[in-house]
Design a protein around this motif. Structure first.
Motif, mmCIF file in Angstrom:
data_model
loop_
_atom_site.group_PDB
_atom_site.id
_atom_site.type_symbol
_atom_site.label_atom_id
_atom_site.label_comp_id
_atom_site.label_asym_id
_atom_site.label_seq_id
_atom_site.Cartn_x
_atom_site.Cartn_y
_atom_site.Cartn_z
ATOM 1 N N MET A 69 0.837 -1.205 0.000
ATOM 2 C CA MET A 69 0.000 0.000 0.000
ATOM 3 C C MET A 69 0.870 1.253 0.000
ATOM 4 O O MET A 69 0.583 2.211 -0.700
ATOM 5 C CB MET A 69 -0.930 -0.004 1.209
ATOM 6 C CG MET A 69 -1.923 -1.150 1.211
ATOM 7 S SD MET A 69 -3.290 -0.857 2.340
ATOM 8 C CE MET A 69 -2.741 -1.670 3.789
ATOM 9 N N LEU A 70 1.963 1.210 0.803
ATOM 10 C CA LEU A 70 2.847 2.380 0.844
ATOM 11 C C LEU A 70 3.488 2.619 -0.520
ATOM 12 O O LEU A 70 3.541 3.749 -0.998
ATOM 13 C CB LEU A 70 3.940 2.180 1.910
ATOM 14 C CG LEU A 70 3.482 2.378 3.346
ATOM 15 C CD1 LEU A 70 4.532 1.859 4.322
ATOM 16 C CD2 LEU A 70 3.218 3.859 3.611
ATOM 17 N N PHE A 71 3.967 1.553 -1.147
ATOM 18 C CA PHE A 71 4.607 1.720 -2.456
ATOM 19 C C PHE A 71 3.614 2.319 -3.452
ATOM 20 O O PHE A 71 3.932 3.256 -4.182
ATOM 21 C CB PHE A 71 5.146 0.383 -2.981
ATOM 22 C CG PHE A 71 5.867 0.527 -4.302
ATOM 23 C CD1 PHE A 71 7.187 0.940 -4.334
ATOM 24 C CD2 PHE A 71 5.209 0.304 -5.500
ATOM 25 C CE1 PHE A 71 7.851 1.110 -5.539
ATOM 26 C CE2 PHE A 71 5.861 0.475 -6.717
ATOM 27 C CZ PHE A 71 7.183 0.874 -6.735
ATOM 28 N N THR A 72 2.403 1.773 -3.461
ATOM 29 C CA THR A 72 1.389 2.273 -4.389
ATOM 30 C C THR A 72 1.038 3.724 -4.075
ATOM 31 O O THR A 72 0.936 4.568 -4.969
ATOM 32 C CB THR A 72 0.135 1.383 -4.302
ATOM 33 O OG1 THR A 72 0.523 0.034 -4.531
ATOM 34 C CG2 THR A 72 -0.893 1.781 -5.345
ATOM 35 N N LEU A 73 0.855 4.009 -2.782
ATOM 36 C CA LEU A 73 0.497 5.373 -2.370
ATOM 37 C C LEU A 73 1.537 6.380 -2.865
ATOM 38 O O LEU A 73 1.201 7.450 -3.365
ATOM 39 C CB LEU A 73 0.389 5.429 -0.842
ATOM 40 C CG LEU A 73 0.088 6.791 -0.210
ATOM 41 C CD1 LEU A 73 -1.380 7.127 -0.376
ATOM 42 C CD2 LEU A 73 0.445 6.797 1.257
ATOM 43 N N PHE A 74 2.828 6.046 -2.730
ATOM 44 C CA PHE A 74 3.862 7.025 -3.065
ATOM 45 C C PHE A 74 4.306 6.988 -4.526
ATOM 46 O O PHE A 74 4.729 7.999 -5.064
ATOM 47 C CB PHE A 74 5.086 6.846 -2.155
ATOM 48 C CG PHE A 74 4.818 7.293 -0.752
ATOM 49 C CD1 PHE A 74 4.560 8.635 -0.482
ATOM 50 C CD2 PHE A 74 4.775 6.381 0.290
ATOM 51 C CE1 PHE A 74 4.287 9.054 0.802
ATOM 52 C CE2 PHE A 74 4.505 6.795 1.597
ATOM 53 C CZ PHE A 74 4.256 8.133 1.845
ATOM 54 N N ASN A 94 2.657 5.283 -7.398
ATOM 55 C CA ASN A 94 1.734 5.066 -8.503
ATOM 56 C C ASN A 94 1.659 6.305 -9.395
ATOM 57 O O ASN A 94 1.525 6.208 -10.611
ATOM 58 C CB ASN A 94 0.340 4.717 -7.961
ATOM 59 C CG ASN A 94 -0.552 4.103 -9.017
ATOM 60 O OD1 ASN A 94 -0.094 3.713 -10.077
ATOM 61 N ND2 ASN A 94 -1.835 4.041 -8.730
ATOM 62 N N LYS A 95 1.759 7.479 -8.783
ATOM 63 C CA LYS A 95 1.665 8.707 -9.555
ATOM 64 C C LYS A 95 2.829 8.811 -10.544
ATOM 65 O O LYS A 95 2.636 9.191 -11.699
ATOM 66 C CB LYS A 95 1.642 9.921 -8.622
ATOM 67 C CG LYS A 95 0.923 11.094 -9.232
ATOM 68 C CD LYS A 95 0.605 12.153 -8.206
ATOM 69 C CE LYS A 95 -0.269 13.216 -8.848
ATOM 70 N NZ LYS A 95 -0.768 14.192 -7.879
ATOM 71 N N LEU A 108 4.539 6.320 -11.773
ATOM 72 C CA LEU A 108 4.328 5.319 -12.821
ATOM 73 C C LEU A 108 3.359 5.863 -13.855
ATOM 74 O O LEU A 108 3.544 5.692 -15.056
ATOM 75 C CB LEU A 108 3.773 4.021 -12.224
ATOM 76 C CG LEU A 108 4.716 3.215 -11.329
ATOM 77 C CD1 LEU A 108 4.006 2.015 -10.736
ATOM 78 C CD2 LEU A 108 5.910 2.752 -12.134
#
Lengths: 219, 235
Positions: B136-141, B143-144, B146
């Protein structure tokens, strides 16, 4: 309004709501152990927490980074936010996105593909919770009701899901399906560390497929 | 041990578990709205969008039962609410049981015996919750970022076409890899996968040739059931 404006607006709201929901999810995840440690007084000590977390991270930490990267091209911005919160990416989110895209005849990685995939994954996430919550409430009772002979089939749910999705995608390009199975088998029996296996297969098959596509076009 | 399970099933744990499931449900509804709005903007009809939602929902039924049935095995270990919390968000039965056993090992405890104290349970909760937040942390920080990379590629000539080809081949590659990994485990999973591949191919081809819309929507779910039925008779 044209398509790229619509998509830009969609991505802006997806980032906002994706971050809000994931942020809340993370806060709640940390609130529970804090509550048990301090409000209820069962703190195991940070030494143990650190030690146990390290043991866990040594095995899993790669996957935190690898999976979002690996699936991004297929899930897109919005699909990534949903999939990495609700979980079950390969066995539920991707198949649902795939089935929705296939039913509407849109390709993954396109604008339409992304929107249709998001509709499919959101619906899947909701259905998953609708099934999960009552079953957890009924809990162990269910296991006594389902005949053991049927329970013996459950370990084989994964090959059934994966095979069916593979076939669905390979309809458009059967050669790649076969190629992926062969490369997959070779990589999976090789001594490459488990966490990298899927990535290696993707890199090899995408590279080969891309060369084939280029050749097709230049002919 | 008894005391530990009482704590594992106490109301505060239920409250946190329900809260997080609530956020996941809210997210699902919110993204349905966002995607509907975007879909209307790029020319998808309401009928098409309903079909996409229906197909996604139908397809999730089979896998969800599979996931939940496996998850039930965690209940005796973690209690009902923590199982719901861990299976309801990112995480899966194998990873959560791995985390639980690593945590109890660090404490030198046994998950089924007298050494399974409330402190060991709390340690498991720490490990699973911090562990699960990694994704979740990786996606939260990130994803934008990417997303911006993707936008830059699609802005180049041929960029969009390449992205779509890569996405399709990557999808085939992932499922080829996952399927073959299951198939090399033994004869039964190999036959299950072959049955799933054949029935999925057949149903999709029939649905396309005869233009049977409902079959297209159910194809994946039905193939999974057919493959498992075949498995039932060979084991």
């Amino acid at each position: 309004m044209n398509n790229s404006n619509t998509m830009a607006e969609f991505h802006t709201s997806a980032h906002l709501w994706g971050r809000v929901t994931l942020g809340l999810g993370i806060l709640i995840s940390y609130a529970l152990p804090l509550y048990l440690s301090y409000a209820m007084g069962y703190h195991p000590g940070f030494d143990l927490i650190f030690q146990s977390f390290l043991a866990y991270a040594a095995v899993i930490a790669f996957v935190w980074v690898l999976e979002p990267l690996m699936y991004f091209a297929i899930l897109g911005v919005s699909g990534t936010y949903i999939a990495f919160f609700t979980g079950n990416i390969s066995n539920m989110c991707l198949p649902s996105a795939a089935a929705s895209q296939e039913a509407l005849k849109v390709e993954p990685g396109t604008e339409r593909g992304e929107v249709v995939g998001t509709l499919g994954i959101s619906a899947a996430s909701l259905v998953n919770k609708l099934i999960l919550v009552p079953i957890i409430l009924l809990g162990l009772w269910l296991l006594t009701v389902i005949p053991p002979s049927i329970q013996e089939v459950f370990p084989y749910v994964l090959p059934a899901i994966f095979g069916a999705v593979l076939a669905q995608f390979s309809l458009k390009r059967p050669v790649y399906g076969l190629l992926a199975l062969i490369v997959g088998a070779l990589v999976n029996i090789s001594p490459i560390p488990l966490v990298f296996k899927n990535l290696v297969v993707i890199l090899i098959v995408v590279f080969l497929g891309f060369q084939l596509e280029k050749r097709k076009k230049s002919e | 041990m008894n005391n530990t399970m009482q704590i594992a099933n106490s109301w505060p744990v239920w409250v946190f578990a329900s809260l997080i499931i609530g956020v996941v449900v809210f997210q699902g509804i919110k993204f349905l709205q966002l995607a509907r709005k975007a879909g209307a903007g790029i020319g998808l009809s309401n009928q098409e969008m309903n079909k996409a939602i229906k197909t996604g929902a139908i397809t999730a039924i089979g896998p969800s039962f599979g996931i939940v049935i496996v998850a039930i095995s965690l209940i005796s270990l973690l209690g009902n609410p923590l199982t719901m919390m861990r299976i309801g968000v990112i995480g899966s039965a194998p990873i959560e049981s791995l985390g639980a056993s690593l945590a109890s090992e660090s404490a030198g405890a046994d998950l089924t015996g007298v050494t399974f104290t409330p402190e060991v349970f709390t340690l498991i909760v720490w490990t699973l919750c911090i562990g699960g937040s990694g994704w979740m942390l990786f996606t939260l920080f990130f994803n934008k970022s990417l997303g911006s990379v993707q936008e830059k590629i699609s802005a180049t000539p041929n960029g969009k076409k390449y992205l779509s080809v890569i996405a399709l081949i990557a999808m085939i590659a992932i499922f080829g890899s996952l399927t073959s990994a299951e198939m090399i485990k033994g004869l039964v999973p190999a036959l299950t996968a072959v049955a799933a591949i054949l029935s999925s191919l057949l149903m999709n081809l029939i649905a396309e040739k005869k233009k049977i819309i409902w079959l297209k929507e159910w194809a994946l779910g039905l193939s999974i059931i057919i493959a498992l039925t075949v498995t039932y008779f060979i084991i």
